[in-house]
Design a protein around this motif. Structure first.
Motif, PDB file in Angstrom:
ATOM      1  N   MET A  54     -15.378  -6.540 -51.729  1.00 32.55           N
ATOM      2  CA  MET A  54     -15.548  -6.664 -53.191  1.00 32.55           C
ATOM      3  C   MET A  54     -14.589  -5.709 -53.903  1.00 32.55           C
ATOM      4  O   MET A  54     -14.402  -4.566 -53.468  1.00 32.55           O
ATOM      5  N   ALA A  55     -13.979  -6.196 -54.996  1.00 34.10           N
ATOM      6  CA  ALA A  55     -13.025  -5.341 -55.728  1.00 34.10           C
ATOM      7  C   ALA A  55     -13.768  -4.555 -56.804  1.00 34.10           C
ATOM      8  O   ALA A  55     -14.638  -5.093 -57.497  1.00 34.10           O
ATOM      9  N   TYR A  56     -13.462  -3.304 -56.921  1.00 28.84           N
ATOM     10  CA  TYR A  56     -14.097  -2.446 -57.923  1.00 28.84           C
ATOM     11  C   TYR A  56     -13.051  -1.963 -58.928  1.00 28.84           C
ATOM     12  O   TYR A  56     -11.869  -1.862 -58.611  1.00 28.84           O
ATOM     13  N   GLU A  57     -13.549  -1.608 -60.109  1.00 26.66           N
ATOM     14  CA  GLU A  57     -12.668  -1.088 -61.164  1.00 26.66           C
ATOM     15  C   GLU A  57     -12.352   0.396 -60.951  1.00 26.66           C
ATOM     16  O   GLU A  57     -11.268   0.866 -61.259  1.00 26.66           O
ATOM     17  N   THR A  58     -13.321   1.131 -60.411  1.00 24.01           N
ATOM     18  CA  THR A  58     -13.188   2.593 -60.361  1.00 24.01           C
ATOM     19  C   THR A  58     -13.154   3.158 -58.938  1.00 24.01           C
ATOM     20  O   THR A  58     -13.162   4.369 -58.766  1.00 24.01           O
ATOM     21  N   LEU A  59     -13.169   2.259 -57.953  1.00 23.20           N
ATOM     22  CA  LEU A  59     -13.185   2.701 -56.548  1.00 23.20           C
ATOM     23  C   LEU A  59     -12.186   1.889 -55.755  1.00 23.20           C
ATOM     24  O   LEU A  59     -11.922   0.730 -56.100  1.00 23.20           O
ATOM     25  N   ILE A  60     -11.699   2.493 -54.665  1.00 18.41           N
ATOM     26  CA  ILE A  60     -10.946   1.716 -53.676  1.00 18.41           C
ATOM     27  C   ILE A  60     -11.715   1.841 -52.367  1.00 18.41           C
ATOM     28  O   ILE A  60     -12.021   2.959 -51.941  1.00 18.41           O
ATOM     29  N   VAL A  61     -12.061   0.706 -51.783  1.00 20.80           N
ATOM     30  CA  VAL A  61     -12.836   0.738 -50.537  1.00 20.80           C
ATOM     31  C   VAL A  61     -12.033   0.076 -49.429  1.00 20.80           C
ATOM     32  O   VAL A  61     -11.532  -1.041 -49.599  1.00 20.80           O
ATOM     33  N   GLU A  62     -11.897   0.796 -48.321  1.00 26.28           N
ATOM     34  CA  GLU A  62     -11.216   0.228 -47.153  1.00 26.28           C
ATOM     35  C   GLU A  62     -12.114   0.420 -45.941  1.00 26.28           C
ATOM     36  O   GLU A  62     -12.698   1.494 -45.784  1.00 26.28           O
ATOM     37  N   ILE A  63     -12.184  -0.614 -45.103  1.00 30.60           N
ATOM     38  CA  ILE A  63     -12.978  -0.485 -43.874  1.00 30.60           C
ATOM     39  C   ILE A  63     -12.066  -0.708 -42.685  1.00 30.60           C
ATOM     40  O   ILE A  63     -11.380  -1.732 -42.597  1.00 30.60           O
ATOM     41  N   GLU A  64     -12.028   0.283 -41.817  1.00 33.36           N
ATOM     42  CA  GLU A  64     -11.164   0.164 -40.638  1.00 33.36           C
ATOM     43  C   GLU A  64     -11.795   0.935 -39.492  1.00 33.36           C
ATOM     44  O   GLU A  64     -12.274   2.062 -39.686  1.00 33.36           O
ATOM     45  N   ASP A  65     -11.788   0.345 -38.313  1.00 35.50           N
ATOM     46  CA  ASP A  65     -12.313   1.010 -37.118  1.00 35.50           C
ATOM     47  C   ASP A  65     -13.696   1.621 -37.349  1.00 35.50           C
ATOM     48  O   ASP A  65     -13.932   2.787 -37.009  1.00 35.50           O
ATOM     49  N   TYR A  66     -14.572   0.874 -37.947  1.00 34.43           N
ATOM     50  CA  TYR A  66     -15.980   1.256 -38.153  1.00 34.43           C
ATOM     51  C   TYR A  66     -16.185   2.388 -39.156  1.00 34.43           C
ATOM     52  O   TYR A  66     -17.251   2.984 -39.224  1.00 34.43           O
ATOM     53  N   VAL A  67     -15.122   2.746 -39.916  1.00 29.79           N
ATOM     54  CA  VAL A  67     -15.278   3.778 -40.947  1.00 29.79           C
ATOM     55  C   VAL A  67     -14.981   3.147 -42.308  1.00 29.79           C
ATOM     56  O   VAL A  67     -13.957   2.484 -42.487  1.00 29.79           O
ATOM     57  N   ALA A  68     -15.907   3.340 -43.264  1.00 31.44           N
ATOM     58  CA  ALA A  68     -15.646   2.887 -44.641  1.00 31.44           C
ATOM     59  C   ALA A  68     -15.115   4.076 -45.425  1.00 31.44           C
ATOM     60  O   ALA A  68     -15.772   5.118 -45.501  1.00 31.44           O
ATOM     61  N   LEU A  69     -13.919   3.914 -45.955  1.00 35.14           N
ATOM     62  CA  LEU A  69     -13.332   4.965 -46.788  1.00 35.14           C
ATOM     63  C   LEU A  69     -13.515   4.543 -48.247  1.00 35.14           C
ATOM     64  O   LEU A  69     -12.999   3.507 -48.674  1.00 35.14           O
ATOM     65  N   ILE A  70     -14.292   5.344 -48.984  1.00 38.74           N
ATOM     66  CA  ILE A  70     -14.520   5.050 -50.408  1.00 38.74           C
ATOM     67  C   ILE A  70     -13.787   6.110 -51.217  1.00 38.74           C
ATOM     68  O   ILE A  70     -14.049   7.312 -51.081  1.00 38.74           O
ATOM     69  N   ARG A  71     -12.834   5.639 -52.025  1.00 37.56           N
ATOM     70  CA  ARG A  71     -12.019   6.569 -52.811  1.00 37.56           C
ATOM     71  C   ARG A  71     -12.362   6.431 -54.294  1.00 37.56           C
ATOM     72  O   ARG A  71     -12.277   5.326 -54.839  1.00 37.56           O
ATOM     73  N   LEU A  72     -12.772   7.532 -54.913  1.00 37.39           N
ATOM     74  CA  LEU A  72     -13.006   7.521 -56.364  1.00 37.39           C
ATOM     75  C   LEU A  72     -11.645   7.360 -57.023  1.00 37.39           C
ATOM     76  O   LEU A  72     -10.681   8.035 -56.650  1.00 37.39           O
ATOM     77  N   ASN A  73     -11.563   6.463 -58.021  1.00 37.58           N
ATOM     78  CA  ASN A  73     -10.229   6.119 -58.517  1.00 37.58           C
ATOM     79  C   ASN A  73     -10.198   5.927 -60.039  1.00 37.58           C
ATOM     80  O   ASN A  73     -10.136   4.808 -60.532  1.00 37.58           O
ATOM     81  N   ARG A  74     -10.287   7.073 -60.746  1.00 42.83           N
ATOM     82  CA  ARG A  74     -10.019   7.055 -62.193  1.00 42.83           C
ATOM     83  C   ARG A  74      -8.991   8.164 -62.433  1.00 42.83           C
ATOM     84  O   ARG A  74      -9.327   9.228 -62.990  1.00 42.83           O
ATOM     85  N   PRO A  75      -7.772   7.955 -61.998  1.00 45.74           N
ATOM     86  CA  PRO A  75      -6.784   9.047 -62.000  1.00 45.74           C
ATOM     87  C   PRO A  75      -6.534   9.642 -63.386  1.00 45.74           C
ATOM     88  O   PRO A  75      -6.307  10.842 -63.503  1.00 45.74           O
ATOM     89  N   ASP A  76      -6.638   8.808 -64.439  1.00 36.24           N
ATOM     90  CA  ASP A  76      -6.347   9.328 -65.781  1.00 36.24           C
ATOM     91  C   ASP A  76      -7.410  10.309 -66.268  1.00 36.24           C
ATOM     92  O   ASP A  76      -7.180  11.070 -67.207  1.00 36.24           O
ATOM     93  N   ALA A  77      -8.585  10.292 -65.637  1.00 38.98           N
ATOM     94  CA  ALA A  77      -9.672  11.180 -66.075  1.00 38.98           C
ATOM     95  C   ALA A  77     -10.099  12.114 -64.941  1.00 38.98           C
ATOM     96  O   ALA A  77     -11.233  12.588 -64.919  1.00 38.98           O
ATOM     97  N   LEU A  78      -9.181  12.389 -64.018  1.00 40.93           N
ATOM     98  CA  LEU A  78      -9.497  13.253 -62.869  1.00 40.93           C
ATOM     99  C   LEU A  78     -10.797  12.814 -62.179  1.00 40.93           C
ATOM    100  O   LEU A  78     -11.611  13.634 -61.772  1.00 40.93           O
ATOM    101  N   ASN A  79     -10.932  11.482 -62.084  1.00 41.67           N
ATOM    102  CA  ASN A  79     -12.102  10.879 -61.413  1.00 41.67           C
ATOM    103  C   ASN A  79     -13.439  11.264 -62.043  1.00 41.67           C
ATOM    104  O   ASN A  79     -14.467  11.330 -61.341  1.00 41.67           O
TER     105      ASN A  79
END
Ligand code: CAA
Length: 258
Positions: free
Chosen positions: A1-26
């Motif tokens: 699912m695509a999010y507006e404020t997060l980037i989610v990647e799943i690889e090798d059984y690990v979900a990496l969730i990245r907070l992503n509002r760079p203009d507001a320091l997240n």
């Protein structure tokens, strides 16, 4: 699912969730909190995920709750909507291990979000703080309670009353973070830790998480009893048989979460 404020990647059984509002320091706004609750719930349910890493950017894990969003709200608004509460508590319902990888600012709600993870790996650039007092409020996502349990009353009072920032070395000295690594190695180290966790029996990892978290909620005697019950219960699993057999046969265990 695509999010507006997060980037989610799943690889090798690990979900990496990245907070992503760079203009507001997240900065954590309602959208990000509800997306985060959704992404964490989805990762917890996903069979292809055995561990979660939560991170931000090089400059900021998260610089706190979004002040622009909060500034004009009234008591009726925040109390009536139970502002942030159910979305932030979604994090506490996740049964799989969550590692926070923190670089740059982890302030206010950002520090509190990191503390809700199971442990924190910090870059040497990390700065932690609870500066809410400068805004005329107190912490709202558990900072006065969790920071005090992590670092003790004196340092917690210092942080909350002065609003000063703590660097990564101080955070490691006082037990707020489990380890500090050079900023350039942060994600590699966090993913390595997550990948090591994902090789364990998920059943056992979830039991570890429950037992350690229990130590915050109960007396030593009750906590030890809870641990003993879990220890005994795990003898009913195939993973206990496999783990111990693999040790005796000098081979790597093949856990099946059963
Ligand atoms: N909310 C909204 N926007 C924020 C923000 C926040 N918490 N923190 C930073 N930003 C925005 C700034 O407004 C700025 O946006 P513009 O370019 O549109 O003006 C942008 O992010 C970059 O920030 P700065 O220009 O301030 O960057 P800096 O490097 O000079 O300073 C900083 C960095 C020290 C982190 C500073 O931004 C700061 O003090 N931020 C606020 C920290 C804070 O008070 N956090 C607690 C919030 S309250 C809370 O979290 C309550 C709770 O417990 C739930």
């Amino acid at each position: 699912m695509a999010y507006e404020t997060l980037i989610v990647e799943i690889e090798d059984y690990v979900a990496l969730i990245r907070l992503n509002r760079p203009d507001a320091l997240n900065a954590l706004n309602s959208k990000m909190m509800s997306e985060l609750a959704d992404a964490l719930g989805a990762a917890d349910r996903n069979e292809k995920v055995r561990c979660i890493v939560l991170t931000g950017s090089e400059k900021a894990f998260a610089a706190g709750a979004d002040i622009k969003e909060m500034a004009e709200q009234s008591f009726v608004d925040v109390f009536g909507s139970d502002f942030f509460t159910s979305d932030s508590e979604a994090m506490l319902r996740v049964r799989k291990p969550i590692v926070a990888a923190v670089a740059g600012y982890a302030l206010g709600g950002g520090c509190e979000l990191a503390m809700m993870c199971d442990f924190i790996i910090a870059a040497d650039t990390a700065k932690f703080g609870q500066p809410e007092i400068n805004l005329g409020v107190v912490a709202g996502l558990g900072g006065t309670q969790r920071l005090t349990r992590f670092v003790g009353k004196s340092k917690s009072m210092d942080m909350h009353l002065t609003g000063r920032f703590m660097d990564a070395a101080e955070a490691e000295r006082c037990g707020l973070v489990s380890r500090v690594v050079p900023a350039k190695n942060l994600m590699e180290e966090a993913m390595k830790a997550a990948s090591k966790i994902s090789e364990k029996s998920l059943l056992t990892a979830m039991a570890v998480k429950e037992a350690v978290n229990r130590s915050y909620e109960t007396t030593l005697r009750e906590g030890v009893l809870f641990e003993r019950r879990l220890f005994h219960a795990l003898f009913a699993t195939e993973d206990q048989k496999e783990g111990m057999a693999a040790f005796l046969e000098k081979r790597t265990p093949q856990f099946r979460d059963k």
